[in-house]
Design a protein around this motif. Structure first.
Motif, mmCIF file in Angstrom:
data_model
loop_
_atom_site.group_PDB
_atom_site.id
_atom_site.type_symbol
_atom_site.label_atom_id
_atom_site.label_comp_id
_atom_site.label_asym_id
_atom_site.label_seq_id
_atom_site.Cartn_x
_atom_site.Cartn_y
_atom_site.Cartn_z
ATOM 1 N N LYS A 52 0.807 -1.217 0.000
ATOM 2 C CA LYS A 52 0.000 0.000 0.000
ATOM 3 C C LYS A 52 0.843 1.271 0.000
ATOM 4 O O LYS A 52 0.360 2.339 -0.367
ATOM 5 C CB LYS A 52 -0.874 0.050 1.266
ATOM 6 C CG LYS A 52 -2.190 -0.649 1.138
ATOM 7 C CD LYS A 52 -3.131 -0.239 2.265
ATOM 8 C CE LYS A 52 -3.570 1.193 2.177
ATOM 9 N NZ LYS A 52 -5.000 1.412 2.294
ATOM 10 N N SER A 139 -8.164 -0.725 3.734
ATOM 11 C CA SER A 139 -8.806 -0.638 2.428
ATOM 12 C C SER A 139 -7.754 -0.973 1.363
ATOM 13 O O SER A 139 -6.587 -0.615 1.495
ATOM 14 C CB SER A 139 -9.380 0.758 2.206
ATOM 15 O OG SER A 139 -8.408 1.752 2.462
ATOM 16 N N ASN A 141 -6.448 -0.065 -1.385
ATOM 17 C CA ASN A 141 -6.033 0.963 -2.337
ATOM 18 C C ASN A 141 -4.605 1.395 -2.011
ATOM 19 O O ASN A 141 -4.140 1.193 -0.889
ATOM 20 C CB ASN A 141 -6.960 2.189 -2.221
ATOM 21 C CG ASN A 141 -7.069 2.672 -0.776
ATOM 22 O OD1 ASN A 141 -7.811 2.098 0.020
ATOM 23 N ND2 ASN A 141 -6.298 3.694 -0.427
ATOM 24 N N SER A 147 -10.710 4.756 -1.763
ATOM 25 C CA SER A 147 -10.938 3.352 -1.414
ATOM 26 C C SER A 147 -11.629 2.617 -2.560
ATOM 27 O O SER A 147 -12.398 3.210 -3.313
ATOM 28 C CB SER A 147 -11.811 3.261 -0.160
ATOM 29 O OG SER A 147 -11.101 3.690 0.968
HETATM 30 MG MG MG Z 1 -8.118 3.349 3.867
#
Ligand code: MG
Ligand code: TXA
Length: 322
Positions: A52, A139, A141, A147
């Motif tokens: 991420k 999340s 993303n 998101s």
């Molecule tokens: Mg998030």
């Protein structure tokens, strides 16, 4: 390569094997897709932060099948938590408690607290049941991006990753869970979501919902999160037409009546109700980014009831930096 897979028995077996081996699995929840790792695998947790690009001090939510697992990985689960779980689980409410000593600190960004939530999406529940433990998942993303509310959003953010993405269709809630800190006598709202303050108060009495936007106790809720790539701004409905007429840049416009948006601007129609608006917001922001415009203009929605609080919170964040 990231792979989107339909949820067959064989795919669930593979998902569990990957989690057990310290790998990552993206899965649907009713709010947004999560990027999951075994809560007890330091290797898996490290991989989540690395993929991420997430700051190491931003804690993760541990997803559980229910209260049994939640109690095992936290300290301080009390009768109020029981009431919350009975009323809102499985569902979009995250409860923050003290972290149990057996849970690796990396599962909580090094904090001594831990956030837990039992998601409602049938595939998330099936995965948690099959896996048998807790799955830590932010999340799915890239850090700081909008998101993901569909499997293809996840694949778009991580095209090159060795990542299994479970296909669970579009998320029905579309806005991240309500986060509630239960470590204090008066519980504190850390992030608004579709479970509203009055619903929580009806269940456990008064909570502290002040200062949600400014606090730093929940690092992932600082401004500039949840933002599209294109600069975005909120405009009052009565000023929208004049604002668009005077704009020198081309804009994608999230609004309630696309007929009113004229070329060169690009209208994206939003639903009237808070629930539907929330379910479509991130998809609309991603679509607005994809149009290739210089600016996103968002018509301010009505603020008729608490159902809009979470939507307005995310809209305000989407517009920081504009
Ligand atoms: Mg998030
Ligand atoms: O709906 C959701 O909550 C989704 C789905 C996948 O469950 N997850 C999600 O995770 O939105 P994430 O990591 O993007 O956001 C979690 C938020 C962050 O703002 C984080 O700072 C906060 O919850 N949080 C997590 N653990 C916390 C803790 N121990 N103390 C305070 N805040 C915490």
């Amino acid at each position: 390569m990231a792979t989107v897979a339909e949820a067959t028995d064989a795919v669930f077996d593979e998902a569990c094997a990957r989690l057990r081996g310290g790998g990552l699995v993206a899965f649907p929840t009713e709010t947004v897709y999560g990027l999951g790792a075994d809560t007890f695998s330091s290797r898996g947790l490290e991989a989540v932060y690395a993929l991420k690009g997430r700051p190491a001090d931003n804690p993760l939510i541990a997803h559980v099948s229910g209260t049994l697992v939640a109690r095992n990985i936290t300290i301080g689960w009390d009768e109020r938590c029981d009431r919350l779980a009975e009323r809102f689980w499985p569902g979009p409410l995250t409860i923050v408690l003290d972290r149990a000593a057996n849970v690796p600190p990396e599962a909580a960004g090094g904090r001594d607290s831990l956030a837990v939530r039992a998601p409602r999406h049938p595939l998330a529940r099936r995965l948690l049941e099959a896996f048998g433990g807790a799955i830590s998942a932010p999340s799915a993303n890239r850090s700081g991006h909008v998101s993901p509310t569909s499997a293809s959003h996840v694949a778009a953010d991580f095209p090159e990753a060795d990542l299994l993405i479970l296909q669970g269709g579009p998320c029905t809630v579309g806005i991240e869970s309500t986060v509630l800190d239960m470590r204090e006598k008066t519980p504190r709202l850390l992030r608004p979501g579709s479970v509203t303050v009055s619903e929580i108060e009806a269940s456990i009495g008064p909570i502290d919902a002040r200062g949600v936007a400014s606090q730093s106790d929940s690092p992932g809720t600082t401004a500039a999160h949840y933002a599209p790539e294109t600069p975005a701004e909120l405009v009052e409905p009565e000023q929208l037409a004049a604002h668009l007429d005077n704009l020198e840049e081309r804009a994608a416009v999230l609004c309630f009546d696309v007929q009113a948006v004229r070329a060169p601007h690009h209208g994206i129609e939003m639903p009237q109700g808070a629930g539907d608006y929330g379910a479509h917001l991130y998809e609309a922001l991603r679509r607005a980014d994809a149009v290739g415009v210089d600016r996103i203009v968002i018509e301010m929605p009505p603020q008729t009831n608490q159902m809009w609080d979470a939507v307005l919170d995310r809209l305000a964040r989407a517009c920081t930096g504009a």
